[in-house]
Scaffold this active site. Structure first.
Site, PDB file in Angstrom:
ATOM      1  N   CYS A 171     -69.781  18.161 -52.690  1.00 34.76           N
ATOM      2  CA  CYS A 171     -69.434  19.079 -51.587  1.00 34.76           C
ATOM      3  C   CYS A 171     -68.002  19.612 -51.619  1.00 34.76           C
ATOM      4  O   CYS A 171     -67.806  20.813 -51.421  1.00 34.76           O
ATOM      5  CB  CYS A 171     -69.637  18.374 -50.252  1.00 34.76           C
ATOM      6  SG  CYS A 171     -71.263  17.738 -50.061  1.00 34.76           S
ATOM      7  N   SER A 229     -59.572  12.181 -58.809  1.00 32.25           N
ATOM      8  CA  SER A 229     -60.515  11.177 -58.317  1.00 32.25           C
ATOM      9  C   SER A 229     -61.916  11.535 -58.789  1.00 32.25           C
ATOM     10  O   SER A 229     -62.195  12.692 -59.123  1.00 32.25           O
ATOM     11  CB  SER A 229     -60.474  11.095 -56.792  1.00 32.25           C
ATOM     12  OG  SER A 229     -60.993  12.265 -56.215  1.00 32.25           O
ATOM     13  N   ILE A 284     -51.673  10.229 -61.241  1.00 32.43           N
ATOM     14  CA  ILE A 284     -50.449   9.444 -61.156  1.00 32.43           C
ATOM     15  C   ILE A 284     -49.954   9.024 -62.551  1.00 32.43           C
ATOM     16  O   ILE A 284     -48.768   8.816 -62.756  1.00 32.43           O
ATOM     17  CB  ILE A 284     -50.684   8.217 -60.226  1.00 32.43           C
ATOM     18  CG1 ILE A 284     -49.402   7.549 -59.797  1.00 32.43           C
ATOM     19  CG2 ILE A 284     -51.639   7.223 -60.819  1.00 32.43           C
ATOM     20  CD1 ILE A 284     -48.846   8.077 -58.524  1.00 32.43           C
TER      21      ILE A 284
HETATM   22  P1  NAD Z   1     -58.141   8.959 -54.339  1.00 34.98           P
HETATM   23  O1  NAD Z   1     -57.170   7.938 -53.873  1.00 34.98           O
HETATM   24  O2  NAD Z   1     -59.447   8.529 -54.908  1.00 34.98           O
HETATM   25  O3  NAD Z   1     -57.430   9.861 -55.473  1.00 34.98           O
HETATM   26  C1  NAD Z   1     -56.115  10.304 -55.343  1.00 34.98           C
HETATM   27  C2  NAD Z   1     -55.716  11.022 -56.622  1.00 34.98           C
HETATM   28  O4  NAD Z   1     -54.372  11.479 -56.485  1.00 34.98           O
HETATM   29  C3  NAD Z   1     -55.741  10.119 -57.871  1.00 34.98           C
HETATM   30  O5  NAD Z   1     -56.232  10.846 -58.974  1.00 34.98           O
HETATM   31  C4  NAD Z   1     -54.256   9.767 -58.070  1.00 34.98           C
HETATM   32  O6  NAD Z   1     -53.921   9.446 -59.415  1.00 34.98           O
HETATM   33  C5  NAD Z   1     -53.604  11.049 -57.622  1.00 34.98           C
HETATM   34  N1  NAD Z   1     -52.222  10.849 -57.223  1.00 34.98           N
HETATM   35  C6  NAD Z   1     -51.751   9.987 -56.295  1.00 34.98           C
HETATM   36  N2  NAD Z   1     -50.401  10.092 -56.222  1.00 34.98           N
HETATM   37  C7  NAD Z   1     -50.029  11.039 -57.123  1.00 34.98           C
HETATM   38  C8  NAD Z   1     -48.786  11.579 -57.528  1.00 34.98           C
HETATM   39  N3  NAD Z   1     -47.636  11.190 -56.990  1.00 34.98           N
HETATM   40  N4  NAD Z   1     -48.785  12.536 -58.479  1.00 34.98           N
HETATM   41  C9  NAD Z   1     -49.936  12.961 -59.044  1.00 34.98           C
HETATM   42  N5  NAD Z   1     -51.153  12.480 -58.698  1.00 34.98           N
HETATM   43  C10 NAD Z   1     -51.189  11.525 -57.755  1.00 34.98           C
HETATM   44  O7  NAD Z   1     -58.360   9.958 -53.118  1.00 34.98           O
HETATM   45  P2  NAD Z   1     -59.508  11.072 -52.859  1.00 34.98           P
HETATM   46  O8  NAD Z   1     -60.736  10.422 -52.372  1.00 34.98           O
HETATM   47  O9  NAD Z   1     -59.602  12.006 -53.990  1.00 34.98           O
HETATM   48  O10 NAD Z   1     -58.862  11.819 -51.607  1.00 34.98           O
HETATM   49  C11 NAD Z   1     -57.606  12.452 -51.724  1.00 34.98           C
HETATM   50  C12 NAD Z   1     -57.248  13.125 -50.416  1.00 34.98           C
HETATM   51  O11 NAD Z   1     -58.160  14.173 -50.159  1.00 34.98           O
HETATM   52  C13 NAD Z   1     -57.310  12.216 -49.199  1.00 34.98           C
HETATM   53  O12 NAD Z   1     -56.270  12.557 -48.321  1.00 34.98           O
HETATM   54  C14 NAD Z   1     -58.660  12.520 -48.593  1.00 34.98           C
HETATM   55  O13 NAD Z   1     -58.670  12.280 -47.211  1.00 34.98           O
HETATM   56  C15 NAD Z   1     -58.796  13.986 -48.892  1.00 34.98           C
HETATM   57  N6  NAD Z   1     -60.177  14.442 -49.034  1.00 34.98           N
HETATM   58  C16 NAD Z   1     -60.537  15.565 -48.375  1.00 34.98           C
HETATM   59  C17 NAD Z   1     -61.821  16.051 -48.502  1.00 34.98           C
HETATM   60  C18 NAD Z   1     -62.212  17.310 -47.774  1.00 34.98           C
HETATM   61  O14 NAD Z   1     -61.462  17.822 -46.964  1.00 34.98           O
HETATM   62  N7  NAD Z   1     -63.358  17.855 -48.044  1.00 34.98           N
HETATM   63  C19 NAD Z   1     -62.749  15.388 -49.299  1.00 34.98           C
HETATM   64  C20 NAD Z   1     -62.345  14.241 -50.005  1.00 34.98           C
HETATM   65  C21 NAD Z   1     -61.040  13.786 -49.878  1.00 34.98           C
END
Ligand code: NAD
Length: 286
Positions: free
Chosen positions: A119, A155, A178
């Protein structure tokens, strides 16, 4: 659409964490479902009970779609859980990501019918299509030819599948996490059928100024992409729960999308309808 068809698809969401972003997402899903005629049932449980509960919902004919709010365990076990959800009910398209060896096909008409695209990546693609980043004059698989896209998040549920989808449309994608930066593309001669991945030595400071589109999803409030490094007229899309762009982003960006949540829920309902129709036609065949 759902109301006019007089149907009542049922979506079950499993919440097994205390993550505020998941709780907010569940609340928004509930509100939208109520407005659009979808029955939404939020089932809260311990993460240890989750697998059994998913299996029960898989076997329940009154449930048409299942979603899980991640992270649950925050490790490889979450990938296992993604595959516990039945492919016939997986509104988020997450089990297919793992099964398809991470190669998501081009989004041509036939593929759109066949695949449940995750999604959030789908919501971002819809935004890019709407603002004409996709060149509709070109063939499917090449519609992002010449476009450089940086995605700061890799992610399993958003950043990586999105990078593959955009690369399979011909974009040159820098996938940042990261640990490193990967360059993902499907070849310079428009010939490769499948994307290629390689780790690049380029730094973020070098790829931001050459990126036409920058998509961010870093889940920390302190993380900010420096506006000064972005190119004039950049398209900036943030899907993190936190603002990953600085307050002055609009001075540089031609288009700034601060959040993608509402469009994601629309895509969730779109996927649910697809699954509902598939289940109906299977029943009719019996
Ligand atoms: P996650 O923790 O699984 O992944 C985070 C990613 O960011 C990882 O790949 C990590 O390596 C990277 N990262 C972290 N710090 C970093 C840095 N300093 N530099 C470069 N990369 C960095 O989180 P996720 O599930 O992918 O969710 C991420 C964000 O997106 C959250 O805030 C979540 O709430 C939001 N989200 C929003 C939606 C939406 O609005 N539809 C859907 C999913 C997730």
């Amino acid at each position: 659409m759902i109301k006019t068809r007089g149907i009542k698809p049922k979506l079950v969401g499993f919440l097994a964490n205390e993550d505020p972003a998941s709780i907010k997402y569940a609340e928004c899903t509930s509100k939208t479902c109520e407005e659009t005629g979808v029955i939404f049932e939020l089932r809260k449980c311990n993460r240890e009970e989750l697998e059994d509960q998913i299996i029960e919902a898989n076997e329940d004919d009154s449930v048409h779609g299942i979603m899980v709010y991640y992270p649950v365990f925050g490790d490889l076990q979450d990938q296992y859980l993604q595959n516990v959800v039945s492919v016939t009910k997986d509104v988020e398209g997450l089990c297919q990501i793992c099964n398809s060896d991470q190669n998501i096909p081009y989004l041509d008409e036939e593929q759109i019918k066949n695949y449940i695209i995750p999604c959030t990546p789908l919501a971002i693609i819809k935004v890019l299509e709407y603002i004409r980043v996709y060149n509709s004059v070109l063939l499917y698989g090449n519609r992002l030819h010449g476009c450089v896209i940086t995605i700061i998040n890799r992610s399993e549920i958003v950043g990586r599948p999105l990078a593959v989808l955009l690369a399979n449309e011909g974009g040159k994608v820098y996938s940042v996490d990261i640990n490193n930066i990967q360059e993902i593309h499907h070849g310079t001669e428009l010939k490769l059928k499948k994307y290629e991945v390689r780790i690049t030595n380029l730094k973020l400071e070098e790829i931001l100024p050459i990126s036409d589109v920058v998509i961010t999803g870093v889940p920390t409030p302190s993380y900010k992409v420096p506006t000064a490094l972005l190119r004039e007229g950049v398209i900036a899309i943030n899907f993190s729960a936190f603002k990953n762009f600085e307050d002055n982003i609009k001075e540089k960006a031609s288009i700034y999308v601060p959040t993608i949540g509402k469009i994601t829920i629309t895509m969730l309902e779109r996927n649910l309808l697809k699954l509902y129709d598939r289940q109906l036609s299977l029943k009719n065949e019996e």
